[in-house]
Design an enzyme around this catalytic site. Sequence first.
Site, PDB file in Angstrom:
ATOM      1  N   ASP A 297       0.873  -1.178   0.000  1.00 49.30           N
ATOM      2  CA  ASP A 297       0.000   0.000   0.000  1.00 49.30           C
ATOM      3  C   ASP A 297       0.907   1.225   0.000  1.00 49.30           C
ATOM      4  O   ASP A 297       2.081   1.158   0.360  1.00 49.30           O
ATOM      5  CB  ASP A 297      -0.961  -0.005   1.194  1.00 49.30           C
TER       6      ASP A 297
HETATM    7  C1  BGC Z   1      -5.102   3.262   0.008  1.00 50.83           C
HETATM    8  C2  BGC Z   1      -5.234   2.174  -1.049  1.00 50.83           C
HETATM    9  C3  BGC Z   1      -5.121   2.797  -2.416  1.00 50.83           C
HETATM   10  C4  BGC Z   1      -3.793   3.526  -2.520  1.00 50.83           C
HETATM   11  C5  BGC Z   1      -3.544   4.171  -3.876  1.00 50.83           C
HETATM   12  C6  BGC Z   1      -3.856   4.088  -0.196  1.00 50.83           C
HETATM   13  O1  BGC Z   1      -3.828   5.184   0.640  1.00 50.83           O
HETATM   14  O2  BGC Z   1      -5.080   2.682   1.288  1.00 50.83           O
HETATM   15  O3  BGC Z   1      -6.446   1.504  -0.895  1.00 50.83           O
HETATM   16  O4  BGC Z   1      -5.251   1.814  -3.400  1.00 50.83           O
HETATM   17  O5  BGC Z   1      -3.748   4.539  -1.532  1.00 50.83           O
HETATM   18  O6  BGC Z   1      -4.340   5.262  -4.057  1.00 50.83           O
END
Ligand code: BGC
Length: 754
Positions: free
Chosen positions: A258
Site C-alpha cells: 500500500d
Molecule cells: C489506500 C489504497 C489505495 C492507494 C492508492 C492508499 O492510501 O489505502 O487503498 O489503493 O492509496 O491510491
Amino acid sequence: MKRLLLLNACLTLVCAGVFAQPKLNENNIPEVVKAMTAEEKALFVVGIQQNAEPYRGKFLPGTGGVTYPIPRLGIPSIVMMDGPVGIRLNDNETTCFPTGLLTAASWDRSVARRIGEGIGEESLDMGNDVILAPGMNILRNPLNGRNFEYFSEDPVLSGFIASAFIDGVQSKGVGTSAKHFAANNQETNRLDADSRLDTRTLREIYTKAFELCVQHSQPWTVMASYNYLNGTYTQESRELLTGILRNDFGFRGLVVTDWTGRRNTPKQINAGSDLLMGGSPSQTAHILQSLENGTLKMEDLDRACTKLLELIVKTPSFKGNRPSLKPDLAASAKVARETATEGMVLLKNNGALPAKPARAALFGVHSYSMIQGGNGAAWVHSPYIVSPAEGLKNAGFKLDQSLEKLYTGYATFISEDLKYNHKVNVHVGDAQKPELEITPELIKNTALNNDIAFVTLGRISGEARDRILKRDFLFQENEINLLETVCEEYHAAGKKVVVLLNICGPVETASWSYLPDAILCTWLPGEEGGNAIADVLTGKVNPSGRLPMTFPLDYFDAAGAEDFPYDFHSDRANESVVHPERRGIPLKNVAYTDYTEGIYVGYRYFCTQNKPVAYPFGYGLSYTSFEYSAASARIAGDNLIASVTVRNTGTVAGKEAVGLYVAAPLGNFKDKPARELREFGKTRLLQPGESQTLTFTVPVRQLASFNSAKSRWETARGIYKAFFGADATNPEAEATFKVASARNYSATRACEPR
Ligand code: BGC
C-alpha cells in the site's frame, strides 16, 4: 587475410554478446532480469507517483501510480488506478458502480462479476493495467471508515464475492489488487496501528477471504496493508507474505505495498513485497546500499523483478492497448443501475411497498443529494448522480414542489461540498451534513397534499477516518425529530412513510424503526442509485438483497466493541498515538488494537450467544414469499454436497438468496461458533409457484478449523448440521451429515481450487 576475417568474426560475436539486449516477451523473463543492471533493478521495483518528474503530465491526473520503464529492454511503464467502485481519476469521467457492501448484499457472484467486467472495460478505455481493487477487509466493527468499500463480516461471502469481481476484471485482460492484506480493520492511525490477534483468528477470519480468492481466481496482485500485525508491518512480514500468502495459499502474482515509503525497504523485499508503491527515490538508494552491505540479497531483488515482469507481460499496456479515453458510459450506467437493484435490502415493510407512482413528499437532504460512494481511494468522478428525487420522478412520481424547492438549494450546497471533499480527498469528519429544519406546519401541509412520504437518512465515510458512535452510528436529534414528525402527520392523514437508508455501514435502528411503514437500505449505490431505488420501490425489481453484516441493537452488544476507536475522533489522519496525559504510553485502540473477540466476529458471536440483534446477518425481505423443502447433506469423497429446494409461494416473481451454514462438532477445539457460512447462492427469478433446487459443493477441508498449536486445519469427525437460508439466526431448513473420521490438512495448500 584469413586472420583478419577471424578477428572480425570474433569482434562481431563479442559485440553481440555485450550489446545484445533482450526485448521483453513472456518467454524470456529470466534473460531480461539477467540483463538488468543493479541500478535498473533498484529503480524498477520502486513505484512512481503519477505526478513525479519526469512523468508529470504523461499519465492521467488521479492515476494511483506507475512503474519505471526500461526502454532498452522493451519494458514499458504500467499503470495502476483506484479503485473498488470504478476508476478514480480527477478530471476524466468514469462510472461510479455500486459500492462493495451493496455488491456483497446481492449474495450473488454474477453481480460482482458484472461490476468487475464493467470496471475492466473502462480500464482498457482509460489506459489502466491494474485496478486497485477489490477492497476485501473483514467488517470487524460497524464503524470502520472504509467498510463501504469492503464486503462482509464473513470471510466466505467476502472471498467469493471478491473472487467473482476479480474474474470479471481479469476476463478483460486487466489486473486486480486484492487489498489490504491483512487485518487492516480500522482507519484511525491507519499507517501504524498494530492489529493484535491470535493465529486461529488470523487464519479463519482475516486471511480466509484472501485464501479463497487466491485459490479460485489468482488476482494478478495482492496489496500488503499499512498496519502492523502483531508487532510487524505486514509489508515487512515474511511469515505473512511468503509463508501464508505464497506458500500456503499458492499465490503466484505480485505483492504491491500500500502507498507508503515509510518502511524498511530491504525488509519489505525480503519479506515478499515486490513493488514498493507509491515509491520514492530514497528507496532506490536504500536498495543499492543494502545490496552492498549484504542486508538485501540479489536473489530476493531478482524475485521481485521477475514478479513485476511477469505482471507486465500480461498487461494491456504491454500488449499495445490504445486507450480511447472515451469509456462507454451508457453501457456501464446500465450495469450500475441493474446491479444496484440486486443488493438493496428491504428491512421492514408493513404494506407500504411496492408503491405505485403517486404524489410524493421527499424529506432529508440526501433525497436530493444522494451519497453515491465514499471518500478516498474509492471515490469516482462520475458524469452525474441520480438522486432518489430524480429516480422517483423518472418513475412517474409527482414530487411535492414546496419541499423540492426548499431542499434543492441546500442540497446543491451539500453536493458541492461533498464534491469538494472528494476532490481534495479531505476526509470528512461528521460526514453527514446537518439536516434542513422543516417546520411542523409545512410537514402537516405536505401530508394533506401527497400520497406517500419518503425520508432519506444518509451517512458517508472514507479513507483515513473511522466513523464514531455519537452523531454517526446513532442518528442525530434533528434527524429523529424529522422522522417522528413526518410519521405522526402522515399516519394521522392515513398515509405511509418509507425510510431510505443511504448509508456507508450499519447504523442504529432499534430506537426508531417502529416509526415508518417501510425501510429500504440502499447503501451507497453508485451513480444510478436513484433510478435503482425507484426500480425497487415500485416493484419493477423485487428486492433480493440480504445484509452482509449484522445490525446490532446497541453498538456495545458485540464482543470486541470496546476494542475499537469508537470514541476517538481525530481531525488528522495520524493523531498522536501516545496518551496525551501519559506521554509515551501507547494509546489503546489507536497505537494498537486487541482483537479480543477472536473468531467471534459479527453473527458468529450473536448466534453463538443467542443474543438479539436489530437485523441479523443475512436478513432481508421480499415482495413475495418462499418455502424451503427437500434439504439434504452428505459427504461424497472430499466434498460436502448439500442441496435444498426453494419455491416461490407468493404472488410476484422474485429471487431468493440462500446461505449454507454448517455447525461442526468440537473435535480438538474447546469452542466453535454455533454455525458458519460455508457457501451461498441465489435462485434465478422464480415466477409464483416455480421452484429451483440449489446444490452446494463444499470441500470437506473447508469445514475445518485452524489448530494453531499444530499449524494445521482440522475437520472433526462426528455429526454436523447444515442450515439453509440467508438469515444466520433463523434458518429455513436443516439436514445432518456425518464425517466418519477426522481429517487433518497441512496449512500449506489447505484448500485446493475446485
Ligand atoms: C489506500 C489504497 C489505495 C492507494 C492508492 C492508499 O492510501 O489505502 O487503498 O489503493 O492509496 O491510491
